[in-house]
Scaffold this active site. Structure first.
Site, PDB file in Angstrom:
ATOM      1  N   PRO A 158     -20.012  11.054  54.000  1.00  0.00           N
ATOM      2  CA  PRO A 158     -20.433   9.740  54.454  1.00  0.00           C
ATOM      3  C   PRO A 158     -19.276   8.874  54.885  1.00  0.00           C
ATOM      4  O   PRO A 158     -18.342   8.639  54.123  1.00  0.00           O
ATOM      5  CB  PRO A 158     -21.082   9.142  53.212  1.00  0.00           C
ATOM      6  N   GLU A 159     -19.373   8.393  56.075  1.00  0.00           N
ATOM      7  CA  GLU A 159     -18.475   7.362  56.567  1.00  0.00           C
ATOM      8  C   GLU A 159     -19.302   6.079  56.560  1.00  0.00           C
ATOM      9  O   GLU A 159     -20.427   6.062  56.081  1.00  0.00           O
ATOM     10  CB  GLU A 159     -17.980   7.723  57.965  1.00  0.00           C
TER      11      GLU A 159
END
Length: 290
Positions: free
Chosen positions: A2-3
DNA sequence: CGATGCCCCTGAGAGC
DNA sequence: TGCTCTCAGGGGCATC
């Protein structure tokens, strides 16, 4: 996984069943995450109301009415899955499935929250690079997890002046500089590659050597790619899922990421190349990015 | 200050 | 089917 866009997507999906609700039960299944759970984690969260659910960089923050904030980082493979405690339930545009048998008892289910929404929220992270901890809300900015974080790239303060100052004199490649959470907080490998491609900047160019006239397109590309990705529910390569369990869709909009050896999408007849910078894959078009 | 490499951990996919 | 190898969105740390 996840960014920023994936974390924001998860936060948005948690909000309808978390913000304003009480954590009626909290169970930790195993504590050997990247950072051990704080002392009496369950006792300090159970019975507390979530007053605000927000995001800073790649962290989700649930402010509790106890004065502490629950800090959640999804690492590379973390998920927060929301299940309706009754039958399937729709809230706004989110559809939460009924909890299947054994939801929360999986091999890599680390924490299970019950809320009075009512809902069950399961934190699952098979690689265990994620973390969950508690921090004094008032002193959050001073905490070691947050004190060195740079600006939020979607905030108004992230402008060409900030970018110019952040990159000024840096002898590191622009790719590495944009990944540096102390300069800009929330960008990760995918979106840096995509933003550099969209701005026509080579990932190998030194940060301090970016021409002044390239800063506005770079700034615009970063903001646009993040906004578009959030609107698409993030990018699902393997692990990312929204809180509803649905995958994201932005992976279908990648222009360079993961496209090694394939033709450049700008029609330059060039081929997307993969190199390794600071131990991570970089994808770019040598013809379009200079 | 900056660059590099290793580490944490598990699982998916490729190649044989 | 099954083995082995490589790789993965993050980030902290040691080392040069």
């Amino acid at each position: 996984m996840p960014e920023l866009p994936e974390v924001e997507t998860v936060r948005l999906g948690l909000q309808p069943v978390l913000e304003g609700y009480v954590l009626t039960d909290v169970v930790t299944r195993r504590g050997d995450l990247r950072v051990p759970f704080p002392l009496d984690f369950a006792g300090r969260t159970k019975g507390r109301k979530v007053t605000l659910l927000r995001r800073r960089a790649k962290y989700i923050l649930a402010d509790l009415d106890s004065g502490e904030s629950l800090v959640i980082h999804l690492g590379m493979s973390g998920r927060m899955s929301v299940y309706s405690s009754g039958k399937q339930r729709r809230i706004g545009s989110y559809v939460y499935d009924k909890a299947p048998e054994g939801a929360g008892n999986g091999k890599h289910d680390h924490v299970v929250f019950e809320t009075d929404a009512p809902a069950r929220i399961v934190f699952n992270d098979h690689r265990r690079f994620g973390l969950m901890t508690l921090v004094d809300t008032e002193r959050l900015e001073e905490d070691k997890l947050f004190k060195d974080l740079g600006i939020e790239p979607l905030s108004p303060g992230f402008n060409t002046a900030y970018l110019a100052k952040a990159l000024d004199g840096k002898k590191t490649p622009i790719k590495s500089a944009l990944l540096d959470q102390r300069l800009i907080a929330g960008l990760g490998n995918i979106y840096v590659c995509e933003a550099l491609f969209r701005a026509g900047i080579s990932p190998k160019r030194l940060a301090g050597a970016i021409k002044k006239e390239k800063l506005p397109p770079l700034l615009a590309a970063i903001k646009k790619v993040l906004k578009d990705a959030i609107a698409a529910g993030g990018s699902t390569l393997r692990d990312h899922a929204q809180a509803t369990g649905d995958p994201g869709n932005f992976q279908h909009h990648f222009l360079v990421y993961g496209r090694e050896g394939k033709p450049c999408k700008l029609g330059c007849k060039g081929t997307v190349k993969r190199i390794v910078q600071a131990g991570r894959s970089t994808f770019y078009c040598p013809k379009c990015q200079s």
